[in-house]
Motif scaffolding. Structure first.
Motif, PDB file in Angstrom:
ATOM      1  N   VAL A   1       8.100   2.942   4.750  1.00  0.00           N
ATOM      2  CA  VAL A   1       9.347   2.217   5.001  1.00  0.00           C
ATOM      3  C   VAL A   1       9.109   1.082   5.990  1.00  0.00           C
ATOM      4  O   VAL A   1       9.587  -0.047   5.797  1.00  0.00           O
ATOM      5  CB  VAL A   1      10.435   3.183   5.512  1.00  0.00           C
ATOM      6  N   ARG A   2       8.355   1.363   7.043  1.00  0.00           N
ATOM      7  CA  ARG A   2       8.063   0.322   8.035  1.00  0.00           C
ATOM      8  C   ARG A   2       7.310  -0.831   7.395  1.00  0.00           C
ATOM      9  O   ARG A   2       7.580  -2.007   7.695  1.00  0.00           O
ATOM     10  CB  ARG A   2       7.244   0.924   9.185  1.00  0.00           C
ATOM     11  N   ASP A   3       6.371  -0.529   6.503  1.00  0.00           N
ATOM     12  CA  ASP A   3       5.607  -1.574   5.839  1.00  0.00           C
ATOM     13  C   ASP A   3       6.518  -2.435   4.964  1.00  0.00           C
ATOM     14  O   ASP A   3       6.417  -3.668   4.968  1.00  0.00           O
ATOM     15  CB  ASP A   3       4.499  -0.942   4.992  1.00  0.00           C
TER      16      ASP A   3
ATOM     17  N   LEU B   1       0.835  -1.191   0.000  1.00  0.00           N
ATOM     18  CA  LEU B   1       0.000   0.000   0.000  1.00  0.00           C
ATOM     19  C   LEU B   1       0.872   1.243   0.000  1.00  0.00           C
ATOM     20  O   LEU B   1       1.873   1.317   0.706  1.00  0.00           O
ATOM     21  CB  LEU B   1      -0.907   0.008   1.243  1.00  0.00           C
ATOM     22  N   ASP B   2       0.495   2.222  -0.823  1.00  0.00           N
ATOM     23  CA  ASP B   2       1.206   3.493  -0.790  1.00  0.00           C
ATOM     24  C   ASP B   2       0.957   4.184   0.552  1.00  0.00           C
ATOM     25  O   ASP B   2      -0.038   3.930   1.229  1.00  0.00           O
ATOM     26  CB  ASP B   2       0.718   4.404  -1.917  1.00  0.00           C
ATOM     27  N   ALA B   3       1.871   5.067   0.909  1.00  0.00           N
ATOM     28  CA  ALA B   3       1.685   5.971   2.052  1.00  0.00           C
ATOM     29  C   ALA B   3       2.239   7.310   1.596  1.00  0.00           C
ATOM     30  O   ALA B   3       3.358   7.691   1.929  1.00  0.00           O
ATOM     31  CB  ALA B   3       2.398   5.453   3.295  1.00  0.00           C
ATOM     32  N   LEU B   4       1.441   8.026   0.821  1.00  0.00           N
ATOM     33  CA  LEU B   4       1.944   9.160   0.059  1.00  0.00           C
ATOM     34  C   LEU B   4       2.526  10.264   0.918  1.00  0.00           C
ATOM     35  O   LEU B   4       3.417  10.983   0.478  1.00  0.00           O
ATOM     36  CB  LEU B   4       0.820   9.730  -0.811  1.00  0.00           C
ATOM     37  N   TYR B   5       2.029  10.413   2.133  1.00  0.00           N
ATOM     38  CA  TYR B   5       2.427  11.570   2.929  1.00  0.00           C
ATOM     39  C   TYR B   5       3.108  11.177   4.233  1.00  0.00           C
ATOM     40  O   TYR B   5       3.170  11.979   5.157  1.00  0.00           O
ATOM     41  CB  TYR B   5       1.197  12.445   3.184  1.00  0.00           C
ATOM     42  N   ASN B   6       3.610   9.949   4.275  1.00  0.00           N
ATOM     43  CA  ASN B   6       4.320   9.516   5.479  1.00  0.00           C
ATOM     44  C   ASN B   6       5.333   8.441   5.082  1.00  0.00           C
ATOM     45  O   ASN B   6       5.011   7.256   5.021  1.00  0.00           O
ATOM     46  CB  ASN B   6       3.338   8.975   6.519  1.00  0.00           C
ATOM     47  N   ASN B   7       6.553   8.870   4.799  1.00  0.00           N
ATOM     48  CA  ASN B   7       7.592   7.927   4.398  1.00  0.00           C
ATOM     49  C   ASN B   7       7.862   6.876   5.457  1.00  0.00           C
ATOM     50  O   ASN B   7       8.147   5.715   5.143  1.00  0.00           O
ATOM     51  CB  ASN B   7       8.898   8.675   4.090  1.00  0.00           C
ATOM     52  N   ASP B   8       7.789   7.273   6.724  1.00  0.00           N
ATOM     53  CA  ASP B   8       8.098   6.332   7.796  1.00  0.00           C
ATOM     54  C   ASP B   8       7.121   5.161   7.804  1.00  0.00           C
ATOM     55  O   ASP B   8       7.511   4.015   8.045  1.00  0.00           O
ATOM     56  CB  ASP B   8       8.083   7.039   9.153  1.00  0.00           C
ATOM     57  N   VAL B   9       5.844   5.441   7.560  1.00  0.00           N
ATOM     58  CA  VAL B   9       4.846   4.377   7.501  1.00  0.00           C
ATOM     59  C   VAL B   9       5.154   3.436   6.346  1.00  0.00           C
ATOM     60  O   VAL B   9       5.096   2.208   6.482  1.00  0.00           O
ATOM     61  CB  VAL B   9       3.432   4.973   7.355  1.00  0.00           C
TER      62      VAL B   9
END
Length: 367
Positions: free
Chosen positions: A98-100, A88-96
């Motif tokens: 990267v963790r995924d 899943l993309d996390a367009l506005y939270n790189n940390d989320v």
């Protein structure tokens, strides 16, 4: 002579190589990268980005279709060493995001004999962003020579440019960019209703761009969106026309020339949604705002969205919505029922930003 599948793990340079992409659609350049990964690693993990997204001109194919197309390019033996999983993309939270990625690779990596696995991130030269590499410094980088002349964005553009584009595209010999299984699927896909709807969106986009063709520079549009939440529900509208016909969207629209952003947002709620909440109450419920500016967030071109988060006081009865003749249909949707592939453009990620919704949809069918 032992096959790759039977070779001892120490014969491979890596225990696992990771390849991240959207594969819209999978083409011969992607296949070349995966084949090289299979030569160098005993296990290859392919993370398919933009999964659980609604169909769009940028993401025409769902995860299950891309899974099938990716596997069609490899034999049974190679497929046994391929792990292909949605991301899943996390367009506005790189940390989320990267963790995924880290968690998926950790959970999918085959165990080794009492040692840490050697993991690498593989991609085509100039095709794999150095930005990705900077997010995963714990993994080695492996570059594969770029297959010249193949571009997924150009493939999509040819397919949706005009009716009959598929036949023209394939008859020119350009199908050599695609594995045989992908060619067969594209031909079938372009005879279906999903293609027709995307074709309609392409035609609208062409008309939209035509209106701005004489501008001295590409326009940048500014819009507003309202994230209105009460008692575990969020206010959404069901779009009745292309683009995104049938999808849910946040209330909002373009700002007027002499209008402040918050005033534009309140106007949209008052005039188009007829939300029965007094304006002073809405202003007193404002809990946050943010500019959402991912470059590809909108099909219309460079479009910035300023979103306002209103948290209304809990109540046993949700505020009434008065239907607007000829407008989009507004309704309250339970947060538990939100699915990324049912929302327009990046609106799920806007909601996620304010409410901290989970990023893991592994238990949800990725269709």
């Amino acid at each position: 002579m032992p096959t790759d599948a039977s070779r001892p793990s120490q014969a491979y340079e890596f225990d696992c190589l990771v390849f991240i992409g959207r594969f819209q659609p999978p083409h011969l350049g992607h296949v070349a990268v995966i084949r090289e990964a299979l030569k160098q690693a005993r296990q290859v993990i392919v993370l398919v980005g933009s999964s659980w997204q609604a169909r769009s001109l940028r993401n025409p194919w769902r995860f299950d279709e891309r899974l099938m197309l990716l596997r069609s390019g490899f034999d049974e033996e190679d497929n046994q060493r391929l792990e292909i999983t949605p991301l899943l993309d996390a367009l506005y939270n790189n940390d989320v995001w990267v963790r995924d990625v880290q968690r998926k690779v950790r959970d999918l990596t085959a165990p080794t004999n009492a040692r840490l696995p050697r993991i690498g991130l593989i991609g085509a030269s100039r095709g794999q962003s150095s930005y990705y590499l900077s997010l995963f410094p714990q993994w080695e980088s492996v570059s594969v020579p770029l297959v010249e002349g193949i571009s997924a964005s150009q493939i999509r553009e040819r397919l949706f440019r005009s009716p009959g584009a598929t036949d023209d595209y394939l008859s020119t010999g350009a199908y050599h960019d695609l594995p045989p299984g992908v060619v067969d699927h594209v031909q079938a896909f372009c005879r279906g209703s999903d293609y027709e709807q995307l074709l309609e969106e392409q035609q609208l986009l062409d008309q939209y761009r035509q209106a701005w063709q004489q501008a001295p520079y590409p326009p940048i549009f500014v819009t507003v969106n309202a994230v209105v939440v009460q008692s575990g529900h969020v206010l959404l509208v069901r779009r009745t026309a292309a683009p995104g016909k049938g999808l849910f969207a946040l209330p909002g629209g373009f700002i007027n020339p002499h209008e402040r952003l918050l005033d534009a947002c309140l106007r949209e709620l008052r005039e188009r949604i007829r939300l029965k909440v007094p304006e002073p109450v809405l202003k007193g419920s404002l809990r946050g705002q943010r500019l959402f500016d991912e470059p590809h967030r909108s099909w219309r071109g460079r479009t910035l969205a300023e979103a306002f988060y209103f948290a209304l006081r809990p109540d046993q009865q949700l505020p009434r919505l008065k239907p607007v003749k000829g407008g989009d249909h507004a309704r309250w949707v339970a947060l538990a029922d939100l699915q990324p592939d049912s929302l327009f453009e990046d609106h799920f990620f806007i909601i996620q930003n304010f409410l901290g919704l989970p990023a893991d949809f592994s238990s949800v069918p990725s269709h």
